[in-house]
Design a protein around this motif. Structure first.
Motif, PDB file in Angstrom:
ATOM      1  N   ARG A 178     -10.899  43.735 -30.930  1.00 15.30           N
ATOM      2  CA  ARG A 178      -9.532  43.862 -30.444  1.00 15.30           C
ATOM      3  C   ARG A 178      -9.381  45.052 -29.497  1.00 15.30           C
ATOM      4  N   ASP A 196     -13.299  43.459 -36.549  1.00 13.89           N
ATOM      5  CA  ASP A 196     -12.067  43.022 -35.883  1.00 13.89           C
ATOM      6  C   ASP A 196     -11.519  44.108 -34.971  1.00 13.89           C
ATOM      7  N   ARG A 197     -11.571  45.369 -35.412  1.00  9.58           N
ATOM      8  CA  ARG A 197     -11.079  46.464 -34.583  1.00  9.58           C
ATOM      9  C   ARG A 197     -11.887  46.601 -33.307  1.00  9.58           C
TER      10      ARG A 197
END
Length: 398
Positions: A259, A255-256
């Motif tokens: 994003r 996810d990091r």
């Protein structure tokens, strides 16, 4: 992430104060905590716990990797003629922890060093490495990702070539550790350096991964800590915090990356719209404008090799842009007045008025070097902050 790290560390700052190397009861609590942290750090890079050795940070780990390889000269690392292997290969864009250590080794007469060039995106060519390898090469040290321009190297290919020549392969992974997928077995690296603070762990704690088949020796003489590999009383709170940060990093990594990568691309796009003469330093992410692609990109090397298949080969949280005709020093002062903190070059070289050696290595003139800014994005960076940064740049540049 920071809250979880602090929560894990607090008991070892307030209650569990035993020395992990002692024999009394309190020692077992600290020793067990270190063992768990070793498992957590190993899990993040596909290693075995006994291959992880904790240090005071990435700089110590880098120095240990280089000097430790030379210590092997005294045992098994010799040429067919029985001569000591003392040739080390690295690149021109390495962190100063590598470059300054190599310079000192040369000054001490302990090693002969070859620094490989990089292309305009900061990539080391496997062909250049192959040409540089010699019978007396003991070690190749190439960083996993550059701290200034975000370029990610084709580690697996470089490691294969190194092993074919009978040498060891080390990577300074301080900037990549916990930011992109790294698997030491798939990459084929023998030694890997990392630091806790790059993944929101405590400063002053790091590690060196040493493949279990390598008879590495201690660089610091003293007690029998870290299985006789690294003397000195263990920094228990720091190590526990490092382990907790590794757990958080692994859990949030996909996810990091998505994003931060999206926010990075937005900042690049806005900067180039605001200042059409702006030029991105380092690899250009896929789908973000048109640009020259290096020969390695055209060959597909970076899609096939390196730290796993990636959507693009620039660190998700790195933006480094040249604003020709402008002064990075003045831009930094004006941005800080707007509450925006950026940098020019490496944080470890702060205070230096010299141009960035990384930007010089990829071909920038001194003027363009001094007109380049680096923006670092993290897990708490928001879209609103990216827009604020872009708006501030527009006001300042115009």
């Amino acid at each position: 992430m920071r809250g979880e790290v602090l929560e894990a560390m607090l008991p070892y700052l307030t209650e569990h104060y035993g020395n992990p190397s002692a024999t009394y009861g309190l020692a077992s609590e600290a020793a067990n905590a270190i063992a768990i942290a070793r498992e957590q750090a190993a899990d993040l890079i596909g290693a075995k716990p006994h291959e992880i050795f904790f240090t005071s940070g990435g700089t110590e780990a880098d120095n240990w990797a280089l000097r430790g390889a030379l210590l092997l000269v005294e045992t098994s690392m010799r040429t067919a003629e029985g001569k000591s292997k003392r040739h080390i290969i690295s690149s021109r864009i390495e962190h100063q922890a590598i470059l300054r250590c190599l310079k000192r080794l040369e000054e001490e007469g302990l090693a002969e060093v070859t620094l490989l060039p990089v292309d305009r995106e900061g990539l080391v060519s496997p062909a250049d490495l192959k040409d540089a390898l010699r019978p007396d090469t003991i070690l190749v040290s190439i960083m996993a990702a550059n701290n200034e321009i975000g370029s990610m190297e084709p580690l697996a290919k470089l490691a294969d070539l190194t092993h074919e020549a009978g040498a060891l392969f080390h990577t300074d992974a301080v900037q990549a550790f916990g930011q992109i997928p790294l698997d030491v077995k798939k990459l084929g690296v023998d030694l890997l350096s990392a630091s806790a603070h790059k993944i929101y762990g405590p400063k002053g704690t790091g590690m060196l991964y040493v493949r279990e088949t390598i008879p590495f020796r201690s660089m610091i003489q003293g007690g029998a800590q870290e299985k006789n590999r690294r003397a000195g009383t263990e920094n228990v709170p720091g190590i526990v915090g490092f382990g907790a940060a590794c757990v958080c990093a692994k859990k949030t990594l996909p996810d990091r990356m998505r994003r931060e990568g999206a926010l990075r691309n937005l900042l690049i796009k806005r900067a180039e719209e605001i200042y059409p003469a702006a030029r991105l330093n380092g690899p250009r992410p896929k789908g973000v404008g048109l640009a020259h692609r290096s020969s390695l990109l055209e060959q597909g090397t970076r899609d096939e090799e390196g730290p796993g298949k990636m959507p693009d080969w620039r660190l998700p949280g790195n933006v480094n842009i040249c604003f020709p005709g402008k002064s990075a020093e003045l831009l930094l002062i004006m941005l800080e007045a707007e509450g925006i903190l950026a940098s020019a070059g490496s944080a470890c070289a702060s205070g230096s008025l010299d141009p960035s050696h990384v930007l010089s290595a990829i071909g920038l003139s001194e003027d363009d070097n001094r007109a380049s800014l680096r923006f670092s994005l993290g897990e708490e960076t928001s879209r609103e902050e990216i827009e604020k940064t872009a708006d501030a740049l527009e006001r300042i540049l115009k």
